[in-house]
Design an enzyme around this catalytic site. Structure first.
Site, PDB file in Angstrom:
ATOM      1  N   GLY A 200       0.825  -1.210   0.000  1.00  0.00           N
ATOM      2  CA  GLY A 200       0.000   0.000   0.000  1.00  0.00           C
ATOM      3  C   GLY A 200       0.851   1.249   0.000  1.00  0.00           C
ATOM      4  O   GLY A 200       0.460   2.272   0.576  1.00  0.00           O
ATOM      5  N   ASP A 223       0.490  -1.617  -4.811  1.00  0.00           N
ATOM      6  CA  ASP A 223      -0.732  -0.839  -4.589  1.00  0.00           C
ATOM      7  C   ASP A 223      -1.718  -1.133  -5.705  1.00  0.00           C
ATOM      8  O   ASP A 223      -1.397  -1.870  -6.658  1.00  0.00           O
ATOM      9  CB  ASP A 223      -0.427   0.668  -4.504  1.00  0.00           C
ATOM     10  N   MET A 244      -3.574  -6.239  -1.765  1.00  0.00           N
ATOM     11  CA  MET A 244      -2.886  -6.802  -0.600  1.00  0.00           C
ATOM     12  C   MET A 244      -3.709  -7.871   0.109  1.00  0.00           C
ATOM     13  O   MET A 244      -3.173  -8.636   0.911  1.00  0.00           O
ATOM     14  CB  MET A 244      -2.513  -5.695   0.388  1.00  0.00           C
ATOM     15  N   LYS A 257       3.241   1.008   6.267  1.00  0.00           N
ATOM     16  CA  LYS A 257       3.243   2.311   6.922  1.00  0.00           C
ATOM     17  C   LYS A 257       1.835   2.893   6.935  1.00  0.00           C
ATOM     18  O   LYS A 257       1.266   3.201   5.901  1.00  0.00           O
ATOM     19  CB  LYS A 257       4.219   3.257   6.210  1.00  0.00           C
ATOM     20  N   HIS A 261      -4.263   0.626  10.372  1.00  0.00           N
ATOM     21  CA  HIS A 261      -5.266   1.359  11.176  1.00  0.00           C
ATOM     22  C   HIS A 261      -6.500   1.723  10.346  1.00  0.00           C
ATOM     23  O   HIS A 261      -7.507   2.158  10.897  1.00  0.00           O
ATOM     24  CB  HIS A 261      -4.646   2.589  11.836  1.00  0.00           C
TER      25      HIS A 261
END
Length: 355
Positions: A200, A223, A244, A257, A261
């Protein structure tokens, strides 16, 4: 016969003051947005030294009747730490200067400004879902963003090109700032590896920084096709179109990174499982490097910012911020055996996860 009024308990009045502080905290965000839109940080930066109210008012070309109001805004921004007053003596007019916070939103040609990120987060489209929190809690499995906009956040950025540009520019800037710090302060996490896939990784800001700092590491960026499909494949890093959740290109290290979240626990476990399939054993140098928030204990320095981000993730993308125990539960469910937190990056941390 007269009556006596009982004095309110001071605890009640203090609690009322704190309640009002919470109630009007949105004014802090709006004052920040106003300062950026007026160009106050850039005006002081371009001036090369602190500026008085008179000087700022003139440079900003504001109506004369708003000069007293500008002073009131500057007073609040100074209280909040966005600006600092350099001279408060009676013999000389106070002059306002930048602080480390306001330096971050100066408009710059390079990638060290957080201006785009701040403006994106202060866009009403980003804030609107939070206005629906009360109604959302009464619903069952409906995302707040869909309640507010009728679509997901990612669909919204597709409909709002200017918001998408601000958001992507903000992410790119953040990647540039944090990659420099990771490389300079925690470069040991990349020792002994020969390949890395940035999962990503967008336009490759972090991967390129790693490849430049560690030429022996072969860096790949994974990505979605619409993100990397148009990017060159023969440069410093290799770009691969993919998902992914389905497959991650093999590498010694899978780098994530500020990705996990954005997702619920079930989706994070799937992503981590794909990462585990892509890397070798620990003895062969395999690991996952995660840069994300680890919510600190009560009283920790950045806990409030971390909790605010947690609710932001809840309102925007159905994601969440996690404390150390919650992270470990994800790692175990995905089949990993151990982890260590190797550094602190402001409100985020570096987590090394081992198969």
């Amino acid at each position: 016969m007269g009556t006596t009024m009982e004095c309110p308990d001071m605890h009640v009045l203090n609690a009322q003051a704190e309640l009002w502080n919470l109630t009007f905290s949105f004014i802090k965000s709006m004052a920040l947005k106003c300062a950026i839109e007026l160009g106050i940080p850039n005006a002081i930066h371009n001036h090369g030294q602190p500026m008085t109210l008179h000087e700022l008012h003139a440079v900003l070309s504001l109506p004369m009747n708003n000069k007293p109001n500008l002073w009131r805004l500057l007073r609040l921004l100074t209280h909040l730490g966005f600006l600092v007053v350099q001279d408060t003596s009676k013999s000389k007019e106070a002059a306002y200067d930048l602080t480390p916070i306001s330096h971050l939103v100066i408009k710059k040609a390079d990638s060290t400004s957080s201006l785009s990120f701040a403006l994106a987060m202060l866009d009403f489209a980003i804030m609107k879902p939070s206005l629906h929190l009360g109604d959302w809690f009464k619903q069952d499995k409906l995302e707040i963003c869909k309640m507010a906009h009728g679509c997901t956040f990612w669909e919204l950025t597709g409909k709002r090109p200017e918001l998408n540009t601000l958001f992507n520019d903000g992410m790119k800037t953040d990647s540039s700032i944090i990659s420099d710090f990771i490389i300079n302060e925690h470069g040991n996490v990349f020792q002994g590896i020969s390949s890395l896939v940035d999962v990503g990784g967008g336009s490759g800001t972090v991967a390129m920084a790693i490849a430049k700092a560690f030429p022996k590491i072969e860096c790949t960026v994974l990505d979605l096709p619409q993100v990397v499909g148009h990017l060159p494949t023969d440069g410093l890093v290799k770009f691969v179109s993919g998902d992914m959740f389905s497959n991650i290109p093999p590498a010694d290290v899978a780098f994530l990174k500020w990705i996990l979240h954005d997702w619920c626990d079930e989706d994070c476990i799937k992503i981590l499982q794909r990462c585990k399939e892509a890397i070798p054993s620990r003895d062969a140098g395999g690991k996952v490097i995660i840069v994300d928030i680890v919510v600190g204990p009560v009283g920790s320095i950045h806990r409030e910012s971390q909790l605010l981000f947690d609710v932001l993730m809840m309102t925007l993308v159905n994601g969440k911020e996690r404390d150390e125990e919650e992270w470990w539960n994800l790692f175990k469910e995905a089949g990993f055996t151990s982890y260590k937190i190797t550094g602190t990056l402001g409100i985020r941390s570096i987590i090394e996860v081992y198969p």
